[in-house]
Design a protein around this motif. Sequence first.
Motif, PDB file in Angstrom:
ATOM      1  N   ILE A   7       5.688 -14.811  -8.748  1.00 37.49           N
ATOM      2  CA  ILE A   7       4.556 -13.905  -8.904  1.00 37.49           C
ATOM      3  C   ILE A   7       3.689 -13.961  -7.651  1.00 37.49           C
ATOM      4  CG2 ILE A   7       4.456 -14.105 -11.429  1.00 37.49           C
ATOM      5  CD1 ILE A   7       1.953 -15.806 -11.026  1.00 37.49           C
ATOM      6  N   LEU A   8       2.894 -12.929  -7.470  1.00 34.62           N
ATOM      7  CA  LEU A   8       1.979 -12.887  -6.340  1.00 34.62           C
ATOM      8  C   LEU A   8       0.551 -12.971  -6.876  1.00 34.62           C
ATOM      9  CD1 LEU A   8       2.144 -11.037  -3.137  1.00 34.62           C
ATOM     10  CD2 LEU A   8       0.270 -10.262  -4.544  1.00 34.62           C
ATOM     11  N   THR A   9      -0.280 -13.791  -6.247  1.00 31.67           N
ATOM     12  CA  THR A   9      -1.687 -13.833  -6.664  1.00 31.67           C
ATOM     13  C   THR A   9      -2.584 -13.489  -5.482  1.00 31.67           C
ATOM     14  OG1 THR A   9      -1.918 -16.195  -6.194  1.00 31.67           O
ATOM     15  CG2 THR A   9      -1.272 -15.600  -8.429  1.00 31.67           C
ATOM     16  N   ALA A  10      -3.738 -12.908  -5.807  1.00 28.80           N
ATOM     17  CA  ALA A  10      -4.663 -12.499  -4.746  1.00 28.80           C
ATOM     18  C   ALA A  10      -6.054 -12.286  -5.328  1.00 28.80           C
ATOM     19  CB  ALA A  10      -4.187 -11.209  -4.089  1.00 28.80           C
ATOM     20  N   VAL A  11      -7.030 -12.279  -4.438  1.00 22.76           N
ATOM     21  CA  VAL A  11      -8.411 -11.940  -4.784  1.00 22.76           C
ATOM     22  C   VAL A  11      -8.713 -10.616  -4.070  1.00 22.76           C
ATOM     23  CG1 VAL A  11     -10.822 -12.673  -4.601  1.00 22.76           C
ATOM     24  CG2 VAL A  11      -9.031 -14.371  -5.004  1.00 22.76           C
ATOM     25  N   PRO A  12      -9.358  -9.661  -4.753  1.00 24.54           N
ATOM     26  CA  PRO A  12      -9.549  -8.332  -4.165  1.00 24.54           C
ATOM     27  C   PRO A  12     -10.390  -8.311  -2.891  1.00 24.54           C
ATOM     28  CG  PRO A  12     -10.054  -8.288  -6.502  1.00 24.54           C
ATOM     29  CD  PRO A  12      -9.878  -9.729  -6.113  1.00 24.54           C
ATOM     30  N   ILE A  13     -10.353  -7.181  -2.267  1.00 27.02           N
ATOM     31  CA  ILE A  13     -11.136  -6.972  -1.046  1.00 27.02           C
ATOM     32  C   ILE A  13     -12.625  -7.176  -1.337  1.00 27.02           C
ATOM     33  CG2 ILE A  13     -11.488  -4.470  -1.352  1.00 27.02           C
ATOM     34  CD1 ILE A  13     -10.709  -4.395   1.759  1.00 27.02           C
ATOM     35  N   CYS A  14     -13.348  -7.662  -0.335  1.00 25.52           N
ATOM     36  CA  CYS A  14     -14.787  -7.932  -0.444  1.00 25.52           C
ATOM     37  C   CYS A  14     -15.113  -8.973  -1.507  1.00 25.52           C
ATOM     38  CB  CYS A  14     -15.573  -6.665  -0.752  1.00 25.52           C
ATOM     39  SG  CYS A  14     -15.316  -5.381   0.430  1.00 25.52           S
ATOM     40  N   ASP A  15     -14.199  -9.850  -1.769  1.00 22.43           N
ATOM     41  CA  ASP A  15     -14.432 -10.877  -2.772  1.00 22.43           C
ATOM     42  C   ASP A  15     -13.900 -12.202  -2.224  1.00 22.43           C
ATOM     43  OD1 ASP A  15     -14.717 -12.393  -5.050  1.00 22.43           O
ATOM     44  OD2 ASP A  15     -13.944 -10.850  -6.402  1.00 22.43           O
ATOM     45  N   GLY A  16     -14.755 -13.188  -2.132  1.00 20.02           N
ATOM     46  CA  GLY A  16     -14.336 -14.482  -1.588  1.00 20.02           C
ATOM     47  C   GLY A  16     -14.247 -15.570  -2.637  1.00 20.02           C
ATOM     48  N   HIS A  17     -14.320 -15.189  -3.899  1.00 29.78           N
ATOM     49  CA  HIS A  17     -14.299 -16.201  -4.974  1.00 29.78           C
ATOM     50  C   HIS A  17     -12.872 -16.687  -5.194  1.00 29.78           C
ATOM     51  CE1 HIS A  17     -18.034 -13.957  -5.761  1.00 29.78           C
ATOM     52  NE2 HIS A  17     -18.491 -15.105  -6.207  1.00 29.78           N
ATOM     53  N   ILE A  61      -4.384 -10.936 -10.345  1.00 25.11           N
ATOM     54  CA  ILE A  61      -5.565 -10.684  -9.517  1.00 25.11           C
ATOM     55  C   ILE A  61      -6.776 -11.350 -10.135  1.00 25.11           C
ATOM     56  CG2 ILE A  61      -7.094  -8.907  -8.559  1.00 25.11           C
ATOM     57  CD1 ILE A  61      -4.725  -6.997  -8.642  1.00 25.11           C
ATOM     58  N   SER A  62      -7.512 -12.109  -9.329  1.00 26.63           N
ATOM     59  CA  SER A  62      -8.705 -12.795  -9.800  1.00 26.63           C
ATOM     60  C   SER A  62      -9.918 -12.145  -9.145  1.00 26.63           C
ATOM     61  CB  SER A  62      -8.602 -14.276  -9.421  1.00 26.63           C
ATOM     62  OG  SER A  62      -9.762 -14.962  -9.774  1.00 26.63           O
ATOM     63  N   SER A  63     -10.723 -11.457  -9.934  1.00 23.71           N
ATOM     64  CA  SER A  63     -11.811 -10.647  -9.377  1.00 23.71           C
ATOM     65  C   SER A  63     -13.159 -11.089  -9.923  1.00 23.71           C
ATOM     66  CB  SER A  63     -11.578  -9.175  -9.735  1.00 23.71           C
ATOM     67  OG  SER A  63     -12.770  -8.438  -9.568  1.00 23.71           O
ATOM     68  N   PHE A  71     -10.302  -1.250  -8.883  1.00 22.29           N
ATOM     69  CA  PHE A  71      -9.370  -1.996  -8.038  1.00 22.29           C
ATOM     70  C   PHE A  71      -8.029  -2.222  -8.737  1.00 22.29           C
ATOM     71  CE2 PHE A  71      -7.492  -5.518  -5.778  1.00 22.29           C
ATOM     72  CZ  PHE A  71      -7.780  -5.202  -4.457  1.00 22.29           C
ATOM     73  N   PHE A  72      -8.094  -2.715  -9.970  1.00 22.02           N
ATOM     74  CA  PHE A  72      -6.850  -2.950 -10.718  1.00 22.02           C
ATOM     75  C   PHE A  72      -6.079  -1.632 -10.880  1.00 22.02           C
ATOM     76  CE2 PHE A  72      -6.634  -7.301 -12.584  1.00 22.02           C
ATOM     77  CZ  PHE A  72      -7.805  -7.821 -12.051  1.00 22.02           C
ATOM     78  N   ALA A  73      -6.833  -0.560 -11.191  1.00 24.76           N
ATOM     79  CA  ALA A  73      -6.168   0.729 -11.411  1.00 24.76           C
ATOM     80  C   ALA A  73      -5.490   1.205 -10.127  1.00 24.76           C
ATOM     81  CB  ALA A  73      -7.179   1.766 -11.890  1.00 24.76           C
ATOM     82  N   GLU A  74      -6.147   0.977  -8.995  1.00 26.35           N
ATOM     83  CA  GLU A  74      -5.538   1.406  -7.731  1.00 26.35           C
ATOM     84  C   GLU A  74      -4.254   0.636  -7.442  1.00 26.35           C
ATOM     85  OE1 GLU A  74      -8.123   1.832  -4.250  1.00 26.35           O
ATOM     86  OE2 GLU A  74      -9.776   2.338  -5.594  1.00 26.35           O
ATOM     87  N   VAL A  75      -4.251  -0.640  -7.794  1.00 28.68           N
ATOM     88  CA  VAL A  75      -3.029  -1.432  -7.585  1.00 28.68           C
ATOM     89  C   VAL A  75      -1.906  -0.869  -8.455  1.00 28.68           C
ATOM     90  CG1 VAL A  75      -1.959  -3.697  -7.901  1.00 28.68           C
ATOM     91  CG2 VAL A  75      -4.251  -3.534  -6.926  1.00 28.68           C
ATOM     92  N   VAL A  76      -2.217  -0.625  -9.726  1.00 31.09           N
ATOM     93  CA  VAL A  76      -1.208  -0.091 -10.644  1.00 31.09           C
ATOM     94  C   VAL A  76      -0.693   1.264 -10.136  1.00 31.09           C
ATOM     95  CG1 VAL A  76      -0.817   0.809 -12.969  1.00 31.09           C
ATOM     96  CG2 VAL A  76      -2.104  -1.319 -12.647  1.00 31.09           C
ATOM     97  N   ASN A  77      -1.605   2.115  -9.717  1.00 30.80           N
ATOM     98  CA  ASN A  77      -1.213   3.450  -9.268  1.00 30.80           C
ATOM     99  C   ASN A  77      -0.353   3.414  -8.013  1.00 30.80           C
ATOM    100  OD1 ASN A  77      -2.565   4.565 -11.370  1.00 30.80           O
ATOM    101  ND2 ASN A  77      -4.433   5.019 -10.208  1.00 30.80           N
ATOM    102  N   LEU A  78      -0.734   2.554  -7.080  1.00 31.78           N
ATOM    103  CA  LEU A  78       0.045   2.489  -5.851  1.00 31.78           C
ATOM    104  C   LEU A  78       1.444   1.941  -6.131  1.00 31.78           C
ATOM    105  CD1 LEU A  78      -0.050   3.121  -2.857  1.00 31.78           C
ATOM    106  CD2 LEU A  78      -0.900   0.812  -2.437  1.00 31.78           C
ATOM    107  N   LEU A  79       1.530   0.980  -7.036  1.00 28.86           N
ATOM    108  CA  LEU A  79       2.852   0.459  -7.422  1.00 28.86           C
ATOM    109  C   LEU A  79       3.709   1.593  -7.980  1.00 28.86           C
ATOM    110  CD1 LEU A  79       1.924  -2.946  -9.131  1.00 28.86           C
ATOM    111  CD2 LEU A  79       3.353  -2.674  -7.098  1.00 28.86           C
ATOM    112  N   ARG A  80       3.111   2.401  -8.850  1.00 24.33           N
ATOM    113  CA  ARG A  80       3.836   3.533  -9.445  1.00 24.33           C
ATOM    114  C   ARG A  80       4.310   4.469  -8.363  1.00 24.33           C
ATOM    115  NH1 ARG A  80      -0.233   4.611 -14.215  1.00 24.33           N
ATOM    116  NH2 ARG A  80       0.551   3.015 -15.620  1.00 24.33           N
ATOM    117  N   LYS A  81       3.369   4.801  -7.453  1.00 21.75           N
ATOM    118  CA  LYS A  81       3.688   5.745  -6.396  1.00 21.75           C
ATOM    119  C   LYS A  81       4.859   5.250  -5.550  1.00 21.75           C
ATOM    120  CE  LYS A  81       1.351   7.777  -2.576  1.00 21.75           C
ATOM    121  NZ  LYS A  81       0.206   7.508  -1.712  1.00 21.75           N
ATOM    122  N   LYS A  82       4.916   3.935  -5.380  1.00 22.94           N
ATOM    123  CA  LYS A  82       5.976   3.365  -4.549  1.00 22.94           C
ATOM    124  C   LYS A  82       7.231   3.089  -5.364  1.00 22.94           C
ATOM    125  CE  LYS A  82       3.395   2.403  -0.748  1.00 22.94           C
ATOM    126  NZ  LYS A  82       3.724   2.665   0.649  1.00 22.94           N
TER     127      LYS A  82
END
Lengths: 422, 598
Positions: A7-17, A61-63, A71-82
């Motif tokens: 699995i891949l894990t990440a923290v969204p843009i503009c978030d340093g938590h 994703i930890s936000s 943000f989550f929706a954009e990730v889902v949508n881009l995955l679909r698009k690809k």
Amino acid sequence: MASPIRILTAVPICDGHDSAINTINLEFIRHGIEVIYLGYHRSVTDIVRAAIQEDVRAIGISSYNGGHIEFFAEVVNLLRKKGADDIKVFGGGGGTITHDDAAIMKRKGVEEVFFAGTSLEEMVKFVHEHYGKPRAKRTRPKSADQELAHKLTEIEDSYAAGRKRPTPNAQRRTSKSKKRHQTSNFKHQTSRVIGFTGPGGAGKTTLIDELVLRFLNRNPKGKIAILSHDPSVVGEGALLGDRATMINSQDDRVFMRSMATRGQAGGLSPATHDCLALLAQLNFDNVIIETVGTGQEAMPFQKNGIVDLTVLVMNPDYGSRLQLQKIVMLDLADIVVVNKSDLQRARTAHTEIEQRLEQNRPVRRSFGEGGRKQQLIDTVAKRHRDPGVDRLFELISSGRDGALRRPAAAARRPYQQKRRKK
Amino acid sequence: MSKLGQVVEAVENYDKFVLDQVKRARTDEKFGRELLGRWNDIKAKIPVTRTPTGLPLPRLALPEIDEPGEIARYFFGEGLPGEFPYLSAAYREMYLEPVREIESFEKNAGTIDKKIPQAEEPTRLFSGLMLAEDTNERFHYLTRHQRTHRLSTAFDGPTLYGIDSDADGVFGKIGEGGVAIDTVEDMMQLYDGFDLGSPNFSASMTISGPAPIIMAMYIAAAKRRFGPKVVPKLRGTIQADIFKEVQAQNETIFPIEPSLRFLTDMVEFTTHEMPRWYPISISGYHIGEAGSTPVQQAAYTLSNGFAYVEMFAGLGIPVDQFGPRLSFFLDCGLDAEYIALARVSRRIWAIGMRDVFGAGPKAQLYKLHTQTSGRSLIAAEFKNNLTRTAAELVLAYVNATNSCHSNSADEPFTTPSEEWIRLAAHGQAILLEESGIFKHTMNMLSGSPGMKAVERAVEAAILDEFREIERLGGVLAAVEERYQRSQIQNASHRYEQQIYDGTRPIIGLNRYRDGADEIPDVKLARTPRSKQQLQVDRLAKFKKKNAEKAKRALDKLAGAVERGENCFPTLLEAAEVCSLGQITGRLQEVVGRFRPMV
């Protein structure tokens, strides 16, 4: 045995938590999951690209900084698009994501949202239950990245299952492709393969990322592939964290794959050889392979013969001068880099390593190599536009036609065999 | 030995000096008599105040000692409030009810926050939401009853990372958790209707990574509104703490060295051109919130501070010029260390500044803003958070903090709503104005044997941390080796583990749990999409309008950075016509991007 879940894990843009995700990553690893950690402050594009290249089962994703619905929706949508909606998305954000938010996010295609108070066990259980089963039949890949990623997974899976080669099924499917995948056959090698190795903590990852930056700037259309390794034990998890450091390599012109060694000693994975062979014939200008941090006896690239150029990255703190005698790669590497040359000990290190390399020359000459000189370069990879890294980059780039042009594989082999017999 | 090593020696020497003075007071009769005389003088001059019930109390409480040795220990080891080494307080009378009218705070506290007894709200409420005009409206609402306007600005994620609202994938984050600022025009809008040059106005901006750029935008906005003569009159604080970003908060956008260089360029400028500005707020709060122990928080904050001083002084800026313009920001939680954490910090800072850096009295002061711990608040049975915050407030004021922000009980799950902000603000008013704990007598709760024990233990532990950092080659080297970062992460992990196994009781979570841990049904302050789109459109217009000028200004800026000049003047020019993201992007081309430490 099946491959570990990736699995891949990440923290969204503009978030340093990153404190929660660090803890969760460790828990996943302890429970047999391979985690590719992308780091904090990561864009949707970076996350989706990495997920496709790494061919993970899911993205966590930890936000904590708001804007999670979008943000989550954009990730889902881009995955679909690809065409990669077989990659699922889950995540959490402590108390910042309300139940109402979570309901919206799930409607938009997020598989699960964890709330404050969810135990680590529950998360691990979720991942095992949802992503532990074998994949359903895969759809036709929509992009070159995706096709390549799927093939690499097939190779890794076949090794995990104890087979040496991809299943006939995989062969058949790949044979449709123009860029035919024939393992252990290097006739079609079109890319230049550069191997980086050296002890842990020497700065290989940072150095490679700096070279990638220079390559992308120099060659506006050039493409690079990176195979990066981190250690793991058979059947256990691993933290594959190089992407978090390699900020410049998160680019559409870079195909990167993180591999766990899955129990193999020596710095590479059992599947590396075949994966590398595949990458080498796919029209990347350069294929870079990075080993895990290696010990003195390691010579990770000697077996496969695909690597054109080997770079040993050293840290000035290698111990006493005597230690240098034991480092086998000092006999073999085309280029030796002393990174962190801003450290106090660097000058001594340079001198001692230079002398050590001098010893190799007469031996080499006697084996008909004409005294080809190994290069020694000092770098400070962490420094932007470091002149040492510039020199290394020029050396590697010129190598294509110049002194370092793939020489040498043939000439070297007898010498190595002799040496090993000794 | 780096300066930090010298600070360790200076504190050890000072502790020895105190013991010597104690001994001397007991053996040297003349010296003893002098001390006793001074002591009796001071005691005789302490004014008496009356509680509402008529009970007379001294305005300054001193220990019951009449033996010269103990008097020496008090004078030299602790100091009267407002006297070296400032253990009990940086100033003489902190939260005392005024005798007549409010006295001139200016004389006492500079621009750092003061408590204005009539004001209903605590003087600095952290605020920032949606777009500049929305935050501006909130600012006017918050200050409507106040004579002095002290605005504390929170920025949204894209701004904190120095990127524009039109960047890839940030749309949903525009105006979330703080205000969206992309251009000088946004900045003008943000403080519209406030007199930026007035002595009754100060702006605080909580931002570090792109701080120099935001500072330049603030100056540019002020100049546009009030003309160039306003610059020397500007008052306020910008956080600009790079070390703690790398150690804890992860909002660094350039590599460490260029980040520090841009910071020093800004400090050099403000020190000369804006003498009333606080160009850096050395912050332990985020270190504490990232999970450090209290001692780590204090030690890293102090050592970061000394590292900045060493850096600025190394550039030839006189320590007495910038020293008084440094301020500190600490977290206050519920652990026992907090009983004396800030007190000990104040003492170490004073000794280090005086004995290592040769600073005069004004530059010796550890001026402190405290915020109660956000980490200690939890969503489960969240009304308990009121009690947690109240206890933390008591500890903060026991430490004689110069100003304080109390968290809202609803913080664990949302941007604070007005109801809970009001309760948090009133918590401070109840403590300072309604209760008699702090308003009659200075030092009311100081100096108990327990507090002294904590002081000794905390000081020893802080010095140990200093020694380790020194061993690693100083603050910068330790940061690059991730020393502080891994220590903090380790402490954070241990803390979570303790909650998990119950050795750290959290009421309502792992003890006395009633099961009421649903997140309460609250209305969340979210930025509407229409506003986010408005910000993106405004930015596009600004960029189009200034395209030509922006290009020239960025080239000039890049040139100055390449040549190694102080780039702040060119940054000021760029701030007029470029967006935040344009400037960040261009600077990153020249100096690189920050590579996260994982």
